[in-house]
Design a protein around this motif. Structure first.
Motif: not given
Length: 308
Positions: A71-76, A81-86, A90-99, A171-176
């Motif tokens: 849901q955060c991916l879609h900014h919904s 909007s800036a709140t969605h990435r942090p 964190l929501l994806g951290l336990p399963l190593l799902s890079a936002y 976006a590439k910098r954020q992924v890295i």
């Protein structure tokens, strides 16, 4: 007055995140956090029944958190909007799902659904024939974790590149950056293990992570498999499932997948309002996950017999 067009307009209409939508999402976060604490408490218990229950709870809630990340991916989820990435990170951290990686590839999935350019982040090809072998490989394969390891190493070396299309430099910098944070997380877990806290790392993270592989696969499978995958019409290439209140919560509304693809920026807690229309218009509808999985097993049996 064309009532059919009016109905279609409602199904595909956009909606902004309201203060109530944000409160609903915050409540979901609070519930997930409480279940994490409960699962952790049980997993660190001495009794094997409590430990088993704790491991399953942690695996399930980590899987649920990736659906909240979706849901955060879609900014919904939030009005800012800036709140969605942090929060999404964190929501994806336990399963190593890079936002940020998930976001780029998942939005591409929405754009190219029904075309050869479609590619979902978690790697199961819903267009391939469904066989027992394909199901077993998808359910138990640790391939995604292996790819995450490759992405972490490449990000730390500065050689990571997006291979599924175009990506903005920001976006590439954020992924890295996120994969490098994963490296810190993994190294911290290794450090805790080396200093005598290996049991806690094992039961609170490693075992739930491995258990989540089949859970997440089975949760994502209904979205497009056995649908008209050569069509770009969301009413034909996607499935909607009525589901129970529990499955609606656990999947974070992922059962309403036609509704989601019809209007991907609509807060997920509002998709149930559109479900009656989706059931009327969509080609692939189910009352429950049980009826869907029964169809999957029947299809896998038929295809496997044809190949023997």
């Amino acid at each position: 007055m064309n009532t059919d067009n009016d109905a279609a307009g409602v199904l595909f209409a956009r909606a902004r995140v309201s203060p109530r939508d944000e409160r609903v999402f915050l409540l979901k976060l609070a519930v997930a956090l409480l279940i994490c604490f409960l699962g952790g408490f049980l997993a660190l218990n001495d009794g094997w029944v409590a430990v088993l229950l704790g491991e399953l709870l942690l695996a399930a809630i980590y899987t649920h958190m990736v659906e909240l990340q979706h849901q955060c991916l879609h900014h919904s989820a939030f009005r800012r909007s800036a709140t969605h990435r942090p929060v999404g990170f964190l929501l994806g951290l336990p399963l190593l799902s890079a936002y940020s990686h998930y976001r780029v590839q998942h939005l591409q999935h929405h754009k190219y659904l029904g075309t050869p350019d479609d590619s979902e982040f978690f790697g199961f090809d819903s267009r391939a024939p469904l066989t027992w072998g394909a199901l077993l490989r998808g359910t138990f394969s640790p391939a995604r974790l292996g790819q995450v390891g490759v992405d972490i190493v490449k990000s730390c070396r500065g050689s990571w590149a997006y291979t599924m299309g175009q990506i903005a430099e920001r976006a590439k910098r954020q992924v890295i950056a996120e994969y490098r944070l994963f490296a810190v997380f993994v190294l911290a877990a290794a450090g805790l293990t080396a200093t005598g806290h290996g049991h806690a790392v094992l039961v609170l993270w490693v075992v739930p992570l491995l258990l989540s592989i089949p859970m997440h696969f089975l949760l994502e499978l209904p979205e497009h498999v056995l649908c008209d995958n050569d069509s770009t019409d969301v009413l034909r290439n996607t499935r909607t499932i009525s589901g129970s209140r529990f499955s609606q919560w656990f999947t974070n509304g992922n059962n309403f997948h036609v509704e989601h693809h019809a209007a991907m920026v609509v807060p997920i807690n509002r998709l149930s309002e559109r479900h009656p229309l989706a059931k009327e218009w969509a080609t692939h509808t189910e009352e429950s996950y049980l009826t869907f999985y029964r169809k999957v097993l029947q299809e896998a049996s038929r295809n496997s017999r044809r190949r023997t």
